[in-house]
Scaffold this active site. Structure first.
Site, PDB file in Angstrom:
ATOM      1  N   ASP A   4      61.039 114.856  63.622  1.00  0.00           N
ATOM      2  CA  ASP A   4      60.213 115.454  62.576  1.00  0.00           C
ATOM      3  C   ASP A   4      59.469 114.337  61.856  1.00  0.00           C
ATOM      4  O   ASP A   4      60.081 113.561  61.131  1.00  0.00           O
ATOM      5  CB  ASP A   4      61.083 116.247  61.612  1.00  0.00           C
ATOM      6  CG  ASP A   4      60.274 116.969  60.547  1.00  0.00           C
ATOM      7  OD1 ASP A   4      59.046 117.110  60.711  1.00  0.00           O
ATOM      8  OD2 ASP A   4      60.866 117.398  59.546  1.00  0.00           O
ATOM      9  N   GLU A   5      58.171 114.262  62.090  1.00  0.00           N
ATOM     10  CA  GLU A   5      57.311 113.266  61.438  1.00  0.00           C
ATOM     11  C   GLU A   5      57.818 111.841  61.643  1.00  0.00           C
ATOM     12  O   GLU A   5      57.715 111.001  60.760  1.00  0.00           O
ATOM     13  CB  GLU A   5      57.173 113.559  59.948  1.00  0.00           C
ATOM     14  CG  GLU A   5      56.545 114.883  59.627  1.00  0.00           C
ATOM     15  CD  GLU A   5      55.067 114.977  59.950  1.00  0.00           C
ATOM     16  OE1 GLU A   5      54.461 113.963  60.323  1.00  0.00           O
ATOM     17  OE2 GLU A   5      54.528 116.077  59.836  1.00  0.00           O
ATOM     18  N   VAL A   6      58.343 111.547  62.809  1.00  0.00           N
ATOM     19  CA  VAL A   6      58.966 110.253  63.069  1.00  0.00           C
ATOM     20  C   VAL A   6      57.949 109.109  63.076  1.00  0.00           C
ATOM     21  O   VAL A   6      58.300 107.968  62.797  1.00  0.00           O
ATOM     22  CB  VAL A   6      59.785 110.294  64.376  1.00  0.00           C
ATOM     23  CG1 VAL A   6      58.890 110.352  65.594  1.00  0.00           C
ATOM     24  CG2 VAL A   6      60.729 109.112  64.460  1.00  0.00           C
ATOM     25  N   SER A  38      57.703 117.393  65.805  1.00  0.00           N
ATOM     26  CA  SER A  38      56.991 118.118  64.760  1.00  0.00           C
ATOM     27  C   SER A  38      56.162 117.123  63.964  1.00  0.00           C
ATOM     28  O   SER A  38      56.685 116.104  63.507  1.00  0.00           O
ATOM     29  CB  SER A  38      58.002 118.816  63.851  1.00  0.00           C
ATOM     30  OG  SER A  38      57.344 119.458  62.785  1.00  0.00           O
ATOM     31  N   HIS A  48      52.058 116.473  61.672  1.00  0.00           N
ATOM     32  CA  HIS A  48      50.734 116.904  61.232  1.00  0.00           C
ATOM     33  C   HIS A  48      49.679 115.884  61.667  1.00  0.00           C
ATOM     34  O   HIS A  48      48.513 116.006  61.320  1.00  0.00           O
ATOM     35  CB  HIS A  48      50.703 117.099  59.711  1.00  0.00           C
ATOM     36  CG  HIS A  48      50.847 115.819  58.938  1.00  0.00           C
ATOM     37  ND1 HIS A  48      52.069 115.231  58.705  1.00  0.00           N
ATOM     38  CD2 HIS A  48      49.927 115.030  58.372  1.00  0.00           C
ATOM     39  CE1 HIS A  48      51.871 114.117  58.015  1.00  0.00           C
ATOM     40  NE2 HIS A  48      50.592 113.969  57.798  1.00  0.00           N
TER      41      HIS A  48
END
Length: 147
Positions: free
Chosen positions: A28-30, A60, A62
């Protein structure tokens, strides 16, 4: 660790996390604190791991740059519910939109924003799902890319 930059700290966290052999890896947003080269190197490494070992990475984010050639699937999750899924590279040929991931994802996010604004304007107040109290996904949009 308190004397290193955010990017250096993130690199250490990623390395520690990748020490263990995985079949499924949830990220997640790593790459948020990584520079462009480090981000592309990490994505290349993950692609190799998936191909060599048959592993799956769910990513995940953006930040859509450079994922067109990396991801094999796209899943759009809203309020804990799977809304849409696509496969790559079919997504770039079946949709009547420019062939960048950002242009594919943008209409989904804009439609969701407009729906929430309409509900709020009609006196519905803030939109909450039935899962809002129990789901870690509540009130958040996620684009998950997996390989």
């Amino acid at each position: 660790m308190h004397k290193v930059s955010d990017g250096q700290c993130r690199r250490v966290q990623i390395c520690m996390g990748l020490l263990h052999v995985f079949q499924v890896l949830l990220l997640d947003e790593v790459t948020v604190d990584l520079d462009v080269v480090a981000r592309m190197d990490l994505l290349s490494f993950l692609m190799e791991e998936c191909e060599q070992r048959g592993a799956t990475v769910v990513y995940s984010t953006h930040i859509f740059d450079g994922l067109e050639s990396w991801a094999t699937h796209l899943a759009y999750v809203e309020d804990g519910k799977l809304k849409q899924t696509y496969t790559f590279p079919d997504i770039f040929y079946t949709l009547d939109r420019p062939k960048t991931l950002l242009r594919i994802v943008e209409p989904l996010l804009r439609a969701e924003r407009k729906h929430r604004e309409n509900v709020a304007a009609s006196g519905g107040g803030q939109v909450k799902s039935a899962m809002a109290e129990t789901s870690p996904w509540s009130s958040r949009r996620h684009m998950a890319y997996y390989r």
